[in-house]
Design an enzyme around this catalytic site. Structure first.
Site, PDB file in Angstrom:
ATOM      1  N   ASP A   1       0.851  -1.194   0.000  1.00 36.33           N
ATOM      2  CA  ASP A   1       0.000   0.000   0.000  1.00 36.33           C
ATOM      3  C   ASP A   1       0.891   1.250   0.000  1.00 36.33           C
ATOM      4  OD1 ASP A   1      -2.362   1.432   0.144  1.00 36.33           O
ATOM      5  OD2 ASP A   1      -2.532   1.293   2.332  1.00 36.33           O
TER       6      ASP A   1
ATOM      7  N   GLU B   1      -2.084   5.950  -8.391  1.00 38.79           N
ATOM      8  CA  GLU B   1      -3.087   6.955  -8.006  1.00 38.79           C
ATOM      9  C   GLU B   1      -2.939   8.193  -8.864  1.00 38.79           C
ATOM     10  OE1 GLU B   1      -3.681   7.457  -3.779  1.00 38.79           O
ATOM     11  OE2 GLU B   1      -3.815   9.637  -3.960  1.00 38.79           O
TER      12      GLU B   1
HETATM   13 ZN   LIG Z   1      -4.437   5.237   0.727  1.00 41.05          ZN
END
Ligand SMILES: [Zn+2]
Length: 278
Positions: free
Chosen positions: A79, A131
Site C-alpha cells: 500500500d 493513483e
Molecule cells: Zn491510501
C-alpha cells in the site's frame, strides 16, 4: 490461494460488487483478515504499508504462507509504495501486487516513474495500482477536499501511458479520521468509470459512511481500502473487555474479534460475501 490482484478485481468489476482491502500491520491482523475472508467466502486484498511495518520481507513470508493455505483468493498488495526501493523489496518478497503512489509528483514524472515499475512488475506477473489526483488526509478535509480530484480524461491517458492494472481515484474521500463531513462526487465517479477501462480503487474508506461506500461500489468502485475503522474496532473491543482478560495472548484474540466484526460488516456492505466460490 495467493493470487494477482487483477484476478480479484476484474471479477468484481464484471460482477459489479466491491472488495475490501483491509490494512494489516502484523501476523495477527493478517490472520484475522484471512480468517474473516474464509468465514464469509469472500476474496480479500491485504494492504500492507511499509511505514507501519518496515520488515516487509519477514512479514511477507508469513502472510504468503497463510494466503497459500487459504481456501479463498488472497492478494498481498504493497500500500502506498513511495520509493523505487520499497517497490522492488516488495516484488522480491513475493507480493502479488504493488501500489506505486506518485500522486504528489507532477503528472509527467508520475507517469514516468509508474511506467518503469509497471514494466518490472509485469515481467514477473505482479499487478500494479497507481493513483491519479490525490487523496489527502481527513484532518485537513475541509481545506483540501477539492484540491486533488481526479480528471477523467487525464485518467484515461494516464492508464494508457503507464499500463497500470488498477487506478486509485480522488472523488472526495480522505485518509484517516475526517474533520468535517465527507462528500463524495458520484457524478465524477460516473465520468471516470465510463472513461477508464481498469478497475477503480477508493482510498480512505474509513468514516466515509456506509451509504456512500455501498453506492460507490455499486457505481464503479471495485476495491475499497479500509484501515482506520478496522484498527479502531479492534482497539474498542479490547478496551471494552480488557477486565475479563487473564493472559496476554487473549488480548490479540480480543483485538482480532473487533477487527473481524468490522471487516465482516464491510464485506456484507459491498456484496462480496460468497463471491470466492463463484
Ligand atoms: Zn491510501
Amino acid at each position: 490461494m495467493l493470487v494477482n490482484m487483477t484476478k480479484i478485481l476484474q471479477k468484481s468489476k464484471d460482477g459489479k460488487y466491491g472488495v475490501v482491502a483491509p490494512n494489516i500491520c502484523n501476523e495477527d491482523s493478517a490472520r484475522a483478515a484471512i480468517e474473516c475472508a474464509e468465514e464469509n467466502r469472500a476474496p480479500v486484498i491485504l494492504d500492507l504499508i511499509y511505514r507501519v511495518n518496515p520488515d516487509i520481507p519477514l512479514l511477507a513470508k508469513l502472510v504468503i504462507e497463510m494466503a497459500q493455505r487459504a481456501t479463498v483468493p488472497v492478494a498481498l498488495n504493497l500500500d502506498h509504495g513511495s520509493t523505487f526501493e520499497e517497490a522492488i523489496i516488495a516484488v522480491r518478497s513475493g507480493f502479488s501486487s504493488i501500489m506505486v503512489d506518485r500522486s504528489s509528483l507532477p503528472y509527467e514524472e508520475n507517469i514516468k516513474e509508474v511506467a518503469a515499475l509497471v514494466r518490472i512488475a509485469h515481467a514477473v506477473g505482479i499487478s500494479v495500482e497507481a493513483e491519479l489526483g490525490h487523496v489527502g488526509t481527513g484532518s485537513q478535509y475541509d481545506a483540501d477536499r477539492d484540491a486533488g480530484l481526479t480528471n477523467p480524461l487525464q485518467a484515461k491517458e494516464y492508464v494508457e501511458r503507464t499500463g497500470v492494472d488498477a487506478l486509485a481515484i480522488a472523488i472526495g474521500t480522505a485518509h484517516g479520521k475526517y474533520v468535517g463531513t465527507p462528500y463524495l462526487d458520484f457524478s465524477l465517479l460516473s465520468k471516470i468509470y465510463n472513461t477508464v477501462d481498469v478497475p477503480l480503487v477508493l482510498h480512505g474508506g474509513s468514516g466515509s459512511g456506509d451509504e456512500n461506500l455501498a453506492r460507490a461500489t455499486r457505481e464503479g468502485i471495485t476495491k475499497v481500502n479500509i484501515g482506520t475503522d478496522l484498527f479502531q474496532a479492534g482497539i474498542d473491543e479490547l478496551v471494552t473487555n480488557h477486565a475479563s482478560l487473564k493472559r496476554a495472548h487473549e488480548a490479540y484474540l480480543m483485538f482480532a474479534l473487533g477487527y473481524k466484526k468490522k471487516l465482516t460488516h464491510y464485506m456484507n456492505l459491498f456484496g462480496e460475501c460468497g463471491k470466492a466460490d463463484e
